[in-house]
Motif scaffolding. Structure first.
Motif, short mmCIF file in Angstrom:
data_model
loop_
_atom_site.label_atom_id
_atom_site.label_comp_id
_atom_site.label_asym_id
_atom_site.label_seq_id
_atom_site.Cartn_x
_atom_site.Cartn_y
_atom_site.Cartn_z
N ARG A 7 0.81 -1.22 0.00
CA ARG A 7 0.00 0.00 0.00
C ARG A 7 0.84 1.26 0.00
NH1 ARG A 7 -3.52 -1.14 5.13
NH2 ARG A 7 -1.51 -2.06 5.70
N ARG A 8 1.99 1.23 0.69
CA ARG A 8 2.74 2.48 0.84
C ARG A 8 4.21 2.35 0.47
NH1 ARG A 8 0.50 1.98 5.88
NH2 ARG A 8 2.56 1.76 6.82
N ASN A 9 4.68 1.15 0.16
CA ASN A 9 6.13 0.97 0.11
C ASN A 9 6.65 0.39 -1.19
OD1 ASN A 9 7.02 1.86 2.79
ND2 ASN A 9 5.68 0.22 3.51
N SER A 10 5.90 0.49 -2.27
CA SER A 10 6.44 0.10 -3.58
C SER A 10 5.77 0.95 -4.65
CB SER A 10 6.23 -1.40 -3.84
OG SER A 10 4.86 -1.74 -3.78
N TRP A 11 6.59 1.31 -5.65
CA TRP A 11 6.13 2.20 -6.70
C TRP A 11 6.63 1.69 -8.05
CZ3 TRP A 11 8.50 3.45 -2.20
CH2 TRP A 11 7.83 4.30 -1.29
N TYR A 12 5.96 2.12 -9.11
CA TYR A 12 6.44 1.82 -10.45
C TYR A 12 6.49 3.12 -11.24
CZ TYR A 12 1.87 2.50 -12.67
OH TYR A 12 0.70 3.05 -13.14
N LEU A 13 7.29 3.15 -12.29
CA LEU A 13 7.41 4.34 -13.13
C LEU A 13 6.33 4.33 -14.20
CD1 LEU A 13 9.02 6.90 -13.99
CD2 LEU A 13 10.37 5.39 -15.48
N ASP A 14 5.45 5.31 -14.16
CA ASP A 14 4.45 5.49 -15.20
C ASP A 14 5.10 6.30 -16.32
OD1 ASP A 14 2.35 6.11 -16.86
OD2 ASP A 14 1.00 6.77 -15.27
N THR A 15 5.43 5.63 -17.43
CA THR A 15 6.17 6.30 -18.49
C THR A 15 5.31 7.34 -19.22
OG1 THR A 15 5.59 4.48 -19.98
CG2 THR A 15 7.71 4.35 -18.86
N ASP A 16 4.00 7.22 -19.13
CA ASP A 16 3.15 8.21 -19.79
C ASP A 16 3.24 9.56 -19.11
OD1 ASP A 16 2.32 6.33 -21.63
OD2 ASP A 16 0.57 5.72 -20.43
N THR A 17 3.29 9.57 -17.79
CA THR A 17 3.34 10.83 -17.03
C THR A 17 4.73 11.11 -16.48
OG1 THR A 17 2.72 9.70 -14.97
CG2 THR A 17 0.93 10.55 -16.36
N ASN A 18 5.66 10.15 -16.70
CA ASN A 18 7.02 10.29 -16.17
C ASN A 18 6.99 10.58 -14.66
OD1 ASN A 18 9.82 10.14 -16.59
ND2 ASN A 18 10.00 12.38 -16.64
#
Length: 1006
Positions: A961-972
């Protein structure tokens, strides 16, 4: 009518002047009729006599004595200073106040057999013994009072005893931070050099007689001395006016001065002026290392507002030097001697001291004027009590405005010249080292053993090795090295023999390494935590030196074991048929040196050491020539500006390249002391840096994380550290270290495994930068690089193109000395027939010319978005305040490479998504990672390097919920990692459940 008084008065005055003058000439002064205060000698030994003034009545029903106050005089002044006048002297006033006055009398050393050989440690140990006696006789903890150097003795003895049996310390004009403000406003840089020279070349040969001590004291304030003599002559006719001050005058003019032994002066100049060890710690009392930070009893510092000897900034150094003590001050407008003797002393000083003792004993209020001492700035401003202040006070003629103007002008002059002096001192140290390094050729005789021999010749009695609270001189260590050399010859070790060294970090390990160097053999430094059989095979070891701790491990190898260390009385418990030689049982005096032996035969090109590192899980042997060692040693000493006032704290094991090349090498070349630590222990770190007076701390990678993240770590008050030197420190840890240990900074090194390229961030201003090429080392360049095709780029003429500013390039080094056979050698690079060695490391060089590590050439993560470089990412997120350590690595998933960054957070830390996006989407080079996730901890290797393999083995991080992220290449930008996104990234259904965030708390909170 004639006024006869007009005739008789001048005649009578002339007659009185003649009579009094004749008495002064015959007897040295006027007879006052005063008798000394009564005392008994409680203890009499060659070093001192212990006086108890006004001894209490032993009859039944007699009034008991009050709390004992033991008074300590400086070495050049008689113990009678405490009883110059019975009514106004210290012992009389304290007795009338209900206290029990004691005095230690060191006597006049020139009148005692062996007295002129006394040193400072003798006085401290004697005072400690006297405290034991006072405590035993009086049955009460002792209040210790000392004037000037006697006050320094009080501080040193309290630290030596760790405040045992002490109720308080009262110090009158006692300097602590001697370089903060020196007599006559001498610059600290000049005083350090002069004190070192005088200690080594003057007072090692002569002593100071009493008359010279008196003259020197008077010359410190010549105006006041001349004024007192003129006033005495002008009043010589008025006996009644002179008598009240006659005993004090006679004491200062002749009777109060005693001889001063040369060894004691030499030690004072070296330890407490040149090295300022009262502030830094690490001064030696009969071999035991002592620090004022061990003082825990209350302290009252009596400060003379116009004291030119114990100047206020110097006296107030006790607040920073003794952070565990409650420190108070009493400010008095008086000169140095006026603090303890004279009208102001009798009216203000001694009643205040009596009130202080009663307040601590619970019998009164805190005396007026006694206030908690404020913590002053640590920087040495070198302004103190200026000459204008002394003139104004002595002659009482200058106005406050003139005084202020003069002081401001002096301060401005000091500020203008301070940087120039610092630069001159640094240049004087650095240039000879760089010049010598530049003169080294393949055939130059240079080695660890040779440099050790040079230091011994230059300063045989210089302190070198600190261990377990003890100090060992260069001469003592060198003698031990030579003895071990004889032992090695006795068992058949010759020049060029490869000998394994399997020992914990201890003096015997340092001696073994240096002895092999002196013999011309090769020391193969075997880490205890690796496969020893593999290390022995890679190092081509023929026999092994081990300490008793590692004897059993060494015996598993099919070779002879030489046991060194642990003393000559220990039982090794080995079978009689075991191939084990106890080196401690060899008598070096019985070993005949063979004709082939020449000490320190090693040439720069010769192999000197073999160290080990792990690459991809495989053990790799690193060959280190004498030149490679010298390059790092001289470079470290130059970059860190190491000198005899420094103490290097070697936290890294000696079998690690950093311990061998940076810590030991820099210390030996710099002539500094080296403190060895058994192991990294957070609970002892602060205590040891103060006990040893550590000014330079060595580290590797994230080692210091184990210190500052430990719940027991506390850094109250000041510390002596000015530098941290090492390599691989993460940026976040770097920021926290310089914040916690302000004003210390970090000197970060980078060296290629073959040592052909060495960089150093000397200023420490750019956190994360590797700095520039080490002066005196080889030339380095950046070759332009194409990461997509893994190619070094060329220009139109076919030569390698130099990388532009902030362009990624391969670090090349122009070789000096032997080239590793496995190295990538390039020819015709920037000019026809030139030769360069490729480090295979990628760097960028900023507009200022500083180098920043980007990645290893073989570790670039190739994603569909382009290359991802690990180091810039880890450096960037490491600067986020909540991040403790970060690593970036590649994972194969869904038929493509994913770049993943793992973060370990500081206790209580959290990262807003917006901050993560802002940090990672503005990298100087390369692309941001695909996934960022928080882990509970990042494992460290034995050298404290963050390990990637356990993280990579865990696969693609799970959503949380709070401790992992991914890179959204559309919005950088970065967004929360979900199950669906993870499935898309991995190219298949997600069978991993979402992770519970409670499992990701920082390690210190778990």
């Amino acid at each position: 009518m004639v006024d006869l008084s007009a005739i008789t008065r001048p005649v009578g005055r002339l007659v009185a002047t003649a009579q009094n003058g004749l008495e002064v000439l015959r007897y040295g002064g006027l007879e006052t009729g005063a008798v000394p205060s009564p005392f008994q000698i409680v203890q009499s030994v060659p070093m001192y006599r212990l006086r108890r003034y006004f001894p209490p009545d032993a009859r039944p029903g007699a009034k008991p004595a009050g709390p004992p106050v033991l008074m300590v005089h400086p070495m050049m002044m008689s113990a009678d200073m405490w009883d110059v006048t019975r009514e106004e002297g210290a012992v009389g006033i304290l007795h009338r106040a209900g206290l029990d006055p004691w005095v230690i009398d060191f006597g006049s050393p020139d009148k005692v057999e062996g007295g002129m050989q006394r040193n400072l440690a003798d006085h401290v140990v004697a005072l400690s013994e006297a405290i034991d006696t006072v405590k035993e006789v009086a049955g009460h903890d002792v209040h210790l009072a000392g004037y000037s150097q006697g006050g320094m003795f009080c501080y040193q003895t309290a630290a030596y005893r760790r405040s045992r049996d002490l109720a308080s310390i009262i110090a009158f004009g006692a300097p602590v931070d001697t370089l903060a403000a020196l007599p006559l406003n001498l610059p600290a840089g000049l005083a350090v050099g002069a004190a070192d020279f005088m200690a080594d070349h003057v007072f090692s040969r002569i002593d100071i007689p009493g008359w010279l001590a008196r003259t020197g004291f008077q010359m410190l304030d010549p105006i006041k001395t001349a004024q007192a003599r003129v006033e005495f002559l002008m009043q010589l006719h008025d006996r009644e006016a002179l008598l009240p001050r006659e005993q004090q005058r006679r004491f200062l003019a002749s009777e109060g001065w005693i001889a001063w032994s040369g060894p004691a002066i030499s030690e004072l100049l070296k330890q407490f002026i040149a090295h300022n060890r009262m502030m830094t710690g690490g001064f030696a009392i009969h071999g035991q290392l002592v620090t004022l930070s061990d003082i825990t009893c209350p302290v009252l510092a009596v400060v003379g507002e116009v004291d030119d000897i114990g100047q206020p900034p110097s006296v107030r150094g006790i607040k920073r030097a003794a952070p565990q003590a409650d420190v108070y001050e009493y400010l008095l407008r008086a000169g140095h001697f006026g603090l303890v003797v004279g009208s102001k002393a009798s009216q203000q000083t001694w009643p205040t001291v009596a009130g202080w003792v009663k307040w601590l004993e619970g019998g009164g209020d805190m005396p007026d004027g006694v206030e908690p001492m404020a913590l002053q700035a640590q920087e040495h401003i070198e302004s103190g009590v200026s000459l204008t202040s002394r003139v104004a006070h002595g002659a009482t003629a200058a106005t406050e405005m003139a005084f202020g103007v003069a002081r401001s002008a002096a301060g401005a002059l000091v500020s203008a010249n301070k940087s120039a002096r610092s630069l001159a001192v640094e240049t004087a140290r650095t240039l000879p080292r760089l010049a010598r390094l530049g003169q080294i050729s393949d055939h130059t005789r240079i080695s660890l053993g040779r440099i050790m021999s040079e230091q011994v010749r230059g300063a045989p009695d210089g302190e070198f090795l600190l261990y377990d609270g003890r100090v060992h001189t260069y001469e003592a260590v060198d003698r031990r090295i030579n003895n071990v050399v004889r032992g090695l010859i006795e068992v058949g070790v010759r020049q060029g023999t490869r000998v394994g060294v399997l020992m914990e970090t201890r003096p015997s390990a340092l001696v073994a390494i240096a002895a092999l160097s002196r013999l011309g053999a090769v020391a193969v430094l075997m880490p205890p935590d690796v496969d020893l059989a593999t290390a022995a095979r890679l190092g081509a070891v023929s026999e092994i030196i081990a300490d008793p701790t590692h004897l059993e491990a060494a015996r598993t190898l099919p070779m002879r074991v030489l046991v060194l260390g642990g003393g000559d009385t220990r039982d090794l418990h080995v079978p009689d048929d075991a191939d084990v030689v106890d080196m401690e049982q060899i008598d070096p005096d019985q070993v005949a040196l063979p004709g082939w032996y020449r000490p320190n035969p090693g040439l720069a090109r010769d192999l000197a050491f073999i160290a080990f590192s792990s690459v991809g899980g495989d053990l790799v042997a690193r060959q280190i020539t004498n030149y490679r060692w010298a390059l790092s040693a001289f470079g470290t000493a130059s970059a860190a500006n190491l000198g005899r006032t420094d103490t290097v704290y070697c936290l890294t094991p000696l079998h690690h390249q950093s311990g061998l090349l940076v810590s030991l090498g820099g210390a030996v070349v710099g002539g500094t002391r080296i403190a060895l630590s058994r192991e990294l222990r957070p609970d002892r770190f602060v205590q040891e840096i103060r006990q040893y007076g550590v000014s330079v701390v060595s580290y590797t990678w994230a080692m210091l994380r184990e210190i500052i993240d430990d719940p027991s770590f506390r850094l109250a008050g000041g510390h002596p550290v000015r530098l941290f030197i090492g390599s691989g420190m993460p940026t976040g840890l770097w920021k926290r270290v310089v914040e916690i240990f302000e004003p210390a900074h970090v000197v970060e090194f980078f060296a290629t495994p073959d040592g052909q390229a060495v960089l150093a961030n000397v200023s420490g201003a750019k956190i994360g930068s590797k700095g520039r090429a080490l002066p005196g080392g080889g030339q380095v360049e950046l070759a332009a690089y194409d990461p997509d095709y893994d190619l070094i780029l060329e220009d139109d003429r076919g030569f390698v193109r130099r990388a532009a500013a902030n362009e990624v390039g391969v670090l090349l080094a122009r070789p000096r000395g032997p080239v590793d056979p496995t190295a990538s050698v390039k020819r015709g690079v920037f000019a026809p027939a030139d030769t360069w060695v490729s480090s295979e490391y990628l760097f960028r060089r900023d507009e200022d010319g500083d180098y920043w590590l980007v990645d290893n050439r073989g570790s670039v993560i190739h994603t569909p978005r382009g290359p991802v470089y690990a180091t810039p990412i880890s450096d960037a997120v490491g600067c986020i305040g909540a991040v403790d350590v970060a690593v970036t690595y590649g994972i194969e998933a869904g038929g493509r490479q994913l770049a993943v960054t793992a973060l370990a957070l500081c206790p209580g830390g959290s990262i807003p998504t917006a901050e993560l996006t802002e940090t990672l989407c503005h990298l100087p080079v390369g692309n941001p990672p695909d996934i960022v996730h928080v882990v509970s901890d990042i494992e460290l290797s034995a050298s404290y390097r963050p390990l990637i393999s356990p993280l990579r083995a865990a696969g693609v991080p799970r959503p949380s919920r709070r401790n992992s992220w991914y890179l959204d290449t559309d919005t950088n930008s970065y967004k929360r990692l979900t199950v669906a996104v993870r499935a898309e990234l991995t190219g298949g259904p997600d069978d991993a459940p979402a992770q519970n965030d409670s499992q990701l708390q920082p390690r210190a909170q778990q």
